[in-house]
Design a protein around this motif. Structure first.
Motif, PDB file in Angstrom:
ATOM      1  N   ARG A  20       0.843  -1.213   0.000  1.00  0.00           N
ATOM      2  CA  ARG A  20       0.000   0.000   0.000  1.00  0.00           C
ATOM      3  C   ARG A  20       0.873   1.257   0.000  1.00  0.00           C
ATOM      4  O   ARG A  20       0.552   2.246  -0.647  1.00  0.00           O
ATOM      5  N   SER A  23       2.215   1.845  -3.536  1.00  0.00           N
ATOM      6  CA  SER A  23       1.241   1.806  -4.627  1.00  0.00           C
ATOM      7  C   SER A  23       1.207   3.102  -5.430  1.00  0.00           C
ATOM      8  O   SER A  23       0.761   3.105  -6.579  1.00  0.00           O
ATOM      9  N   ASP A  37      -6.071 -16.921  -7.906  1.00  0.00           N
ATOM     10  CA  ASP A  37      -7.187 -15.972  -7.867  1.00  0.00           C
ATOM     11  C   ASP A  37      -7.183 -15.030  -6.669  1.00  0.00           C
ATOM     12  O   ASP A  37      -8.224 -14.503  -6.292  1.00  0.00           O
ATOM     13  N   TYR A  38      -6.033 -14.803  -6.063  1.00  0.00           N
ATOM     14  CA  TYR A  38      -5.969 -13.860  -4.946  1.00  0.00           C
ATOM     15  C   TYR A  38      -5.504 -12.504  -5.447  1.00  0.00           C
ATOM     16  O   TYR A  38      -4.532 -12.394  -6.180  1.00  0.00           O
ATOM     17  N   ASP A  39      -6.208 -11.477  -5.065  1.00  0.00           N
ATOM     18  CA  ASP A  39      -5.833 -10.093  -5.376  1.00  0.00           C
ATOM     19  C   ASP A  39      -6.353  -9.237  -4.233  1.00  0.00           C
ATOM     20  O   ASP A  39      -7.551  -9.157  -4.017  1.00  0.00           O
ATOM     21  N   PRO A  40      -5.453  -8.594  -3.477  1.00  0.00           N
ATOM     22  CA  PRO A  40      -5.908  -7.805  -2.335  1.00  0.00           C
ATOM     23  C   PRO A  40      -6.577  -6.490  -2.743  1.00  0.00           C
ATOM     24  O   PRO A  40      -7.108  -5.778  -1.900  1.00  0.00           O
ATOM     25  N   GLY A  41      -6.558  -6.182  -4.040  1.00  0.00           N
ATOM     26  CA  GLY A  41      -7.237  -4.987  -4.520  1.00  0.00           C
ATOM     27  C   GLY A  41      -6.569  -3.688  -4.107  1.00  0.00           C
ATOM     28  O   GLY A  41      -7.256  -2.731  -3.758  1.00  0.00           O
ATOM     29  N   ILE A  42      -5.245  -3.657  -4.145  1.00  0.00           N
ATOM     30  CA  ILE A  42      -4.521  -2.435  -3.821  1.00  0.00           C
ATOM     31  C   ILE A  42      -4.444  -1.591  -5.092  1.00  0.00           C
ATOM     32  O   ILE A  42      -3.814  -1.993  -6.075  1.00  0.00           O
ATOM     33  N   GLU A  43      -5.104  -0.449  -5.054  1.00  0.00           N
ATOM     34  CA  GLU A  43      -5.137   0.415  -6.224  1.00  0.00           C
ATOM     35  C   GLU A  43      -3.728   0.833  -6.618  1.00  0.00           C
ATOM     36  O   GLU A  43      -2.914   1.198  -5.785  1.00  0.00           O
ATOM     37  N   GLU A  46      -0.735  -3.888 -10.033  1.00  0.00           N
ATOM     38  CA  GLU A  46      -1.248  -5.010 -10.822  1.00  0.00           C
ATOM     39  C   GLU A  46      -0.854  -6.297 -10.107  1.00  0.00           C
ATOM     40  O   GLU A  46       0.275  -6.448  -9.655  1.00  0.00           O
ATOM     41  N   TRP A  47      -1.790  -7.220  -9.994  1.00  0.00           N
ATOM     42  CA  TRP A  47      -1.567  -8.449  -9.242  1.00  0.00           C
ATOM     43  C   TRP A  47      -1.746  -9.642 -10.158  1.00  0.00           C
ATOM     44  O   TRP A  47      -2.761  -9.770 -10.826  1.00  0.00           O
TER      45      TRP A  47
END
Length: 172
Positions: A20, A23, A37-43, A46-47
């Motif tokens: 974070r 980022s 299929d894991y992506d913590p969704g940190i804007e 890219e994951w």
């Protein structure tokens, strides 16, 4: 562009906290091997989650394609993932935990932050991402260290020495 390789199940608070904090760079790709299929969704980050990979040569290709290996472990003795990363000329970013500082030499084969110090961990990531020469030199040194200490032959020799030492002690 920085490609960061994260360990299996990179859900630890320290790793996610560090990501974070970087980022804002907008040029970060995190590859997670083993966690499908894991992506913590940190804007801004890219994951890529590869899922479990059984082919060792494919794992080595992912290691070799990355710029840094992020391993903020809180409890480890001699993690194979760290040795694999070093063998692939991949500098390791880690905490001063257990036996890891014996594997990763600070500023020579990676960056060793104080235990649970996310600020230092982030400093190491940014330092190595911003200095290509440092990153490449650390990668080359990492490979040399693995070849010096962790080949199959070296490990077998070390076990034999240990066995002979134990036998000698018991016979006395």
């Amino acid at each position: 562009h920085g490609t960061l390789l994260a360990p299996l199940r990179p859900r630890g608070q320290f790793l996610l906290d560090a990501l974070r904090r970087i980022s804002h760079r907008k040029d970060i790709v995190v590859v997670s091997i083993g966690d499908k299929d894991y992506d913590p969704g940190i804007e801004g980050i890219e994951w890529i989650s590869t899922g479990h990979i059984f082919d060792e040569s494919e794992v080595a290709r992912w290691y070799s394609a990355a710029d840094l290996f992020l391993y903020p472990s809180l409890a480890d003795n001699c993690p194979l993932a760290v040795i694999e990363a070093l063998a692939c000329e991949l500098p390791v970013m880690t905490f001063r935990t257990g036996g890891i500082p014996e594997l990763v030499r600070h500023m020579e084969t990676g960056y060793v932050a104080d235990y649970k110090d996310t600020g230092q961990f982030v400093k190491g990531i940014e330092l190595f991402l911003d200095d290509r020469e440092l990153r490449e030199a650390a990668g080359r040194e990492a490979r040399k260290e693995v070849e010096k200490s962790f080949t199959l032959e070296k490990m077998a020799e070390a076990y034999l020495e240990l066995y002979y030492e134990v036998i000698e002690r018991r016979s006395n």
